[in-house]
Scaffold this motif. Structure first.
Motif, mmCIF file in Angstrom:
data_model
loop_
_atom_site.group_PDB
_atom_site.id
_atom_site.type_symbol
_atom_site.label_atom_id
_atom_site.label_comp_id
_atom_site.label_asym_id
_atom_site.label_seq_id
_atom_site.Cartn_x
_atom_site.Cartn_y
_atom_site.Cartn_z
ATOM 1 N N LEU A 158 45.282 -67.533 16.903
ATOM 2 C CA LEU A 158 44.924 -68.087 18.209
ATOM 3 C C LEU A 158 43.584 -67.538 18.684
ATOM 4 C CD1 LEU A 158 48.362 -67.887 20.038
ATOM 5 C CD2 LEU A 158 47.127 -69.978 19.455
ATOM 6 N N ALA A 159 43.352 -66.260 18.428
ATOM 7 C CA ALA A 159 42.077 -65.652 18.812
ATOM 8 C C ALA A 159 40.920 -66.310 18.061
ATOM 9 C CB ALA A 159 42.105 -64.151 18.541
ATOM 10 N N LYS A 160 41.108 -66.555 16.773
ATOM 11 C CA LYS A 160 40.045 -67.180 15.974
ATOM 12 C C LYS A 160 39.791 -68.615 16.426
ATOM 13 C CE LYS A 160 41.798 -66.375 11.898
ATOM 14 N NZ LYS A 160 41.938 -66.339 10.418
ATOM 15 N N GLN A 161 40.852 -69.334 16.758
ATOM 16 C CA GLN A 161 40.653 -70.716 17.198
ATOM 17 C C GLN A 161 40.033 -70.768 18.586
ATOM 18 O OE1 GLN A 161 43.603 -73.623 16.298
ATOM 19 N NE2 GLN A 161 44.374 -72.491 14.542
ATOM 20 N N SER A 162 40.290 -69.764 19.412
ATOM 21 C CA SER A 162 39.613 -69.682 20.706
ATOM 22 C C SER A 162 38.120 -69.478 20.509
ATOM 23 C CB SER A 162 40.199 -68.538 21.535
ATOM 24 O OG SER A 162 41.532 -68.795 21.865
ATOM 25 N N THR B 26 35.837 -64.270 28.039
ATOM 26 C CA THR B 26 35.879 -65.719 27.867
ATOM 27 C C THR B 26 36.980 -66.133 26.908
ATOM 28 O OG1 THR B 26 33.484 -65.792 28.240
ATOM 29 C CG2 THR B 26 34.491 -67.751 27.302
ATOM 30 N N LEU B 27 37.106 -65.433 25.789
ATOM 31 C CA LEU B 27 38.148 -65.751 24.811
ATOM 32 C C LEU B 27 39.539 -65.562 25.417
ATOM 33 C CD1 LEU B 27 36.749 -64.172 21.505
ATOM 34 C CD2 LEU B 27 36.726 -66.566 22.203
ATOM 35 N N ASN B 28 39.711 -64.530 26.224
ATOM 36 C CA ASN B 28 41.003 -64.310 26.877
ATOM 37 C C ASN B 28 41.372 -65.486 27.772
ATOM 38 O OD1 ASN B 28 42.149 -61.842 26.015
ATOM 39 N ND2 ASN B 28 40.645 -60.692 27.173
ATOM 40 N N SER B 29 40.411 -65.978 28.537
ATOM 41 C CA SER B 29 40.673 -67.117 29.424
ATOM 42 C C SER B 29 40.994 -68.372 28.632
ATOM 43 C CB SER B 29 39.449 -67.360 30.327
ATOM 44 O OG SER B 29 39.261 -66.294 31.225
ATOM 45 N N ILE B 30 40.319 -68.578 27.502
ATOM 46 C CA ILE B 30 40.587 -69.748 26.658
ATOM 47 C C ILE B 30 42.006 -69.699 26.109
ATOM 48 C CG2 ILE B 30 39.964 -70.890 24.487
ATOM 49 C CD1 ILE B 30 37.051 -70.054 25.050
#
Length: 286
Positions: free
Chosen positions: A11-15, A252-256
């Motif tokens: 999920l982190a990579k796709q974000s 930003t990634l956390n919000s995504i």
């Protein structure tokens, strides 16, 4: 457990892929950080006058004299309210843009600001509730140096966890503060494992990147001791800039990820740019 960690990492990579499609999303944490500095600057005089500047800057302790001063708490509440309002406003704009992308659109910065402007009452209501909770935690903390710190720390951690999905709920459902809190707890029950593992994935990457950023800073300090000041200054500046960039990207990634998990948990909809099978596996045990 290992499957959840693997899902969170994916999920982190796709974000990251989503961020590469919409690099302008970085504008929101940049402007948010700048506005928070302006808020602090505007409150600096009254915070100094009441002794609360150490509480804000260093998470310091409130002296017995300060804890009996109602004006100090009023100023602290006002500071918390404005600061939370700024943070939630820009986070809402970022999440709104992410959701537009997830639904197949091509968001702009203006779309994000428009979404936040349309939700000003909800954002203000949540900032009001958050400021109230923040002051209550400070009151608890001020009652006892040891026990107060522990209790306030535990309550603060619980508050942070249970309000994890509040921003996308404000954006999508336009819920009031109490309803947003209840809905956040409900969504969290479905996604706690994936939320935790996704944050672990991003946190681990951020940790490694932060260590890498300190390398030029360390070399710069070493060169400074050897009186190579020009090169030392350049390396230190490069390291500091990299640290700021890592912080912005992480936020930003956390919000995504929060937006993606909320969308799937609440609507059963797989966000565009995310792997369908991945999200189905992520929720297979819920």
């Amino acid at each position: 457990m290992f499957q959840r960690i693997s899902n969170g990492w994916s999920l982190a990579k796709q974000s990251w892929r989503v961020l590469m499609l919409d690099k302008e999303l970085l504008v929101f944490p940049i402007v948010s950080g700048f506005c928070c500095l302006l808020v602090l600057a505007s409150f600096i005089v009254p915070l100094f006058a009441t002794g609360y500047v150490d509480v804000v800057l260093n998470d310091g302790q409130i002296s017995p004299e300060e804890s009996q001063n109602p004006i100090a708490y009023i100023i602290l509440f006002a500071f918390y309210f404005v600061n939370y309002f700024v943070i939630v406003f820009f986070n809402s704009a970022l999440v709104a843009c992410a959701i537009i992308r997830f639904k197949g659109g091509d968001p702009t910065v203006a779309d994000g600001f428009r979404a936040s402007m349309n939700r000003l009452p909800q954002i203000a209501g949540w900032a009001l509730l958050s400021a109230t909770v923040g002051v209550i935690l400070k009151v608890i903390e001020s009652r006892s140096e040891k026990v107060g710190q522990i209790v306030a720390g535990l309550l603060g951690a619980a508050w942070s966890v249970t309000t994890y999905f509040v921003v996308p709920i404000l954006v999508v459902e336009k819920a009031g503060p109490i309803d947003a809190f209840k809905r956040s707890v409900s969504v969290l029950k479905k996604t706690w494992g994936e939320s935790l593992s996704a944050n672990f994935g991003i946190g681990f990457i951020s940790f490694l990147a932060t260590i890498a950023c300190f390398v030029p800073i360390g070399f710069g300090i070493f060169l400074a001791f050897n009186e190579q000041f020009v090169l030392a200054g350049a390396l230190v500046a490069c390291g500091i800039f990299s640290l700021i960039l890592v912080s912005l990207i992480t936020a930003t990634l956390n919000s995504i990820i929060i937006a993606a998990l909320y969308l799937f948990a609440s609507e059963g909809e797989v966000p565009t740019a995310f792997d369908n099978q991945l999200l189905k596996q992520a929720f297979v045990n819920h």
